[in-house]
Design an enzyme around this catalytic site. Structure first.
Site, PDB file in Angstrom:
ATOM      1  N   THR A  86      93.616  51.227   0.384  1.00 44.95           N
ATOM      2  CA  THR A  86      93.196  50.128   1.239  1.00 44.95           C
ATOM      3  C   THR A  86      93.261  48.912   0.338  1.00 44.95           C
ATOM      4  O   THR A  86      93.171  49.061  -0.869  1.00 44.95           O
ATOM      5  CB  THR A  86      91.717  50.351   1.667  1.00 44.95           C
ATOM      6  OG1 THR A  86      91.662  51.458   2.545  1.00 44.95           O
ATOM      7  CG2 THR A  86      91.096  49.148   2.329  1.00 44.95           C
TER       8      THR A  86
ATOM      9  N   ARG B  95      91.603  57.603  14.929  1.00 46.11           N
ATOM     10  CA  ARG B  95      90.530  57.643  13.912  1.00 46.11           C
ATOM     11  C   ARG B  95      90.365  56.266  13.268  1.00 46.11           C
ATOM     12  O   ARG B  95      91.325  55.632  12.869  1.00 46.11           O
ATOM     13  CB  ARG B  95      90.894  58.680  12.832  1.00 46.11           C
ATOM     14  CG  ARG B  95      89.939  58.726  11.639  1.00 46.11           C
ATOM     15  CD  ARG B  95      90.453  57.893  10.479  1.00 46.11           C
ATOM     16  NE  ARG B  95      89.618  58.027   9.290  1.00 46.11           N
ATOM     17  CZ  ARG B  95      89.750  57.269   8.209  1.00 46.11           C
ATOM     18  NH1 ARG B  95      90.663  56.321   8.168  1.00 46.11           N
ATOM     19  NH2 ARG B  95      88.967  57.432   7.167  1.00 46.11           N
TER      20      ARG B  95
ATOM     21  N   GLY C 160      88.578  54.258  10.086  1.00 46.05           N
ATOM     22  CA  GLY C 160      87.891  54.438   8.815  1.00 46.05           C
ATOM     23  C   GLY C 160      86.797  53.398   8.659  1.00 46.05           C
ATOM     24  O   GLY C 160      86.293  52.830   9.642  1.00 46.05           O
ATOM     25  N   ASP C 161      86.429  53.125   7.425  1.00 45.35           N
ATOM     26  CA  ASP C 161      85.356  52.167   7.160  1.00 45.35           C
ATOM     27  C   ASP C 161      85.857  50.726   7.110  1.00 45.35           C
ATOM     28  O   ASP C 161      85.068  49.783   7.232  1.00 45.35           O
ATOM     29  CB  ASP C 161      84.653  52.504   5.842  1.00 45.35           C
ATOM     30  CG  ASP C 161      85.611  52.504   4.652  1.00 45.35           C
ATOM     31  OD1 ASP C 161      86.831  52.722   4.854  1.00 45.35           O
ATOM     32  OD2 ASP C 161      85.149  52.297   3.525  1.00 45.35           O
TER      33      ASP C 161
ATOM     34  N   THR D  57      87.094  51.154  -0.819  1.00 45.15           N
ATOM     35  CA  THR D  57      88.285  51.954  -0.528  1.00 45.15           C
ATOM     36  C   THR D  57      87.894  53.419  -0.698  1.00 45.15           C
ATOM     37  O   THR D  57      86.900  53.731  -1.352  1.00 45.15           O
ATOM     38  CB  THR D  57      89.442  51.651  -1.495  1.00 45.15           C
ATOM     39  OG1 THR D  57      89.026  51.997  -2.814  1.00 45.15           O
ATOM     40  CG2 THR D  57      89.831  50.198  -1.484  1.00 45.15           C
ATOM     41  N   GLY D  58      88.708  54.285  -0.143  1.00 43.43           N
ATOM     42  CA  GLY D  58      88.442  55.715  -0.303  1.00 43.43           C
ATOM     43  C   GLY D  58      88.007  56.342   1.002  1.00 43.43           C
ATOM     44  O   GLY D  58      88.332  55.827   2.080  1.00 43.43           O
TER      45      GLY D  58
ATOM     46  N   GLY E  20      86.471  56.785   4.016  1.00 40.59           N
ATOM     47  CA  GLY E  20      85.648  55.940   4.865  1.00 40.59           C
ATOM     48  C   GLY E  20      84.554  56.693   5.598  1.00 40.59           C
ATOM     49  O   GLY E  20      83.506  56.119   5.920  1.00 40.59           O
TER      50      GLY E  20
HETATM   51  N1  ASP Z   1      88.863  53.587   3.305  1.00 42.66           N
HETATM   52  C1  ASP Z   1      90.065  53.857   4.036  1.00 42.66           C
HETATM   53  C2  ASP Z   1      89.752  54.642   5.264  1.00 42.66           C
HETATM   54  O1  ASP Z   1      88.836  55.447   5.248  1.00 42.66           O
HETATM   55  C3  ASP Z   1      91.117  54.607   3.292  1.00 42.66           C
HETATM   56  C4  ASP Z   1      91.199  54.421   1.828  1.00 42.66           C
HETATM   57  O2  ASP Z   1      90.756  53.430   1.296  1.00 42.66           O
HETATM   58  O3  ASP Z   1      91.763  55.282   1.172  1.00 42.66           O
HETATM   59  O4  ASP Z   1      90.481  54.490   6.215  1.00 42.66           O
END
Ligand code: ASP
Length: 307
Positions: free
Chosen positions: A167, A195, A197-198, A218-219, A221
């Site tokens: 992200t 779906r 995410g955050d 990021t990561g 969510g």
């Molecule tokens: N945070 C993002 C999500 O959950 C994805 C990511 O940052 O890897 O969609």
């Protein structure tokens, strides 16, 4: 002091974001410009054009923007065929009495605002998506429903931290000390259609309040949504913690979260004085920063939080 920080993949947009601030633009202008550059980069498979698609091969984008001065925010989720969800999110913030639009409604609004449609799936991203599924899904399916049922078993590929994730996060401080935060993503590859995410969820992946600071994530969510991580960091700073204490507390909460698909989460943080930092519960990674006295952005390591 003018300042912009970003996740490492935002480094390519930092100079342009700083130029906006130097020309007198606002922090909101700066984070939008930074995000747009990453959204147009086909090499980045986690954001905008060239982002990896969902389970059925469609690129679905999420983004949000928050003005820390007014606490105004705009967000869009599961938007298809528009390259710049960050700009649509900004229009939501400025033109509508709403904070978040998703799917068809967000696309209708984008069309009304004059955004152009574009096929976002590049041949390279399509090949990665197909290869991933081909390794997993075998057999012949008589109809689409049967195929979707078979595919659903593989949606957990989306939660595999070894797979493609990412992200872009930007936080900017302008000449008046106003802070804004922008987040944009194509979400997790192979996610279930629809779906979110955050990234479009204010408080989870994005939060800014110029009195205290801003944070973006990021990561995975699904974890930061449950813990309201971005807002937590800002709230901890509001309650008197330093940036470092606040970020460590929020990252420790993520470390301790029970989740069968537990995965990496990282954040970037800026406080009201312009101090900045970045933290991760994954392996080594970096973030990027530019200040008005720097010609080029600099990459710095994130602090790794472990058990
Ligand atoms: N945070 C993002 C999500 O959950 C994805 C990511 O940052 O890897 O969609």
């Amino acid at each position: 002091m003018l300042k912009v920080i970003s996740s490492a993949n935002g480094k390519i947009g930092l100079k342009a974001a700083m130029d906006v601030l130097k020309r007198g633009g606002t922090a909101v202008d700066a984070v939008e410009v930074g995000c747009r550059i990453v959204e147009s980069n086909p090499e980045d498979r986690t954001v905008g054009y060239g982002g990896l698609p969902n389970l059925i091969g469609e690129v679905e984008l999420d983004a949000s923007i928050m003005d820390g001065n007014t606490l105004a925010a705009g967000a869009v989720g599961a938007v298809k065929r528009f390259e710049h969800p960050i700009s649509i999110a900004r229009k939501v913030m400025e033109e509508l009495p709403h904070v978040m639009l998703v799917g068809e409604g967000a696309e209708r609004f984008a069309r009304e605002m004059g955004f152009e449609e574009k096929d976002l799936l590049t041949p390279e991203s399509r090949a990665i998506w197909e290869r991933g599924l081909r390794e997993k899904v075998t057999g012949v399916y008589e109809d689409r429903m049967a195929y979707m049922e078979a595919l659903r078993k593989y949606v957990h590929m989306a939660a595999d931290p070894e797979k493609h994730l990412g992200t872009v996060n930007f936080i900017a401080m302008d000449r008046y000390g106003r802070i804004a935060c922008g987040v944009s993503t194509s979400g997790w590859a192979w996610k279930y259609p629809g779906r979110l995410g955050d990234s479009p969820v204010i408080g989870a992946g994005n939060y800014a309040d110029s009195r205290y600071g801003a944070a973006a994530c990021t990561g995975r969510g699904e974890m930061t949504i449950r813990l309201c991580t971005a807002r937590s960091i800002v709230l901890y700073m509001a309650s008197g913690m330093s940036l470092d204490q606040a970020a460590r507390k929020a990252m420790t909460e993520l470390l301790d979260l029970q989740d069968p698909y537990w995965g990496r989460v990282s954040c970037i943080v800026m406080d009201a004085r312009g101090n900045h930092g970045a933290y991760t519960i994954g392996g080594p990674s970096s973030y990027a920063v530019i200040t008005e006295d720097m010609d080029e952005p600099e990459e710095l390591p994130r602090v790794e939080i472990t058990r």
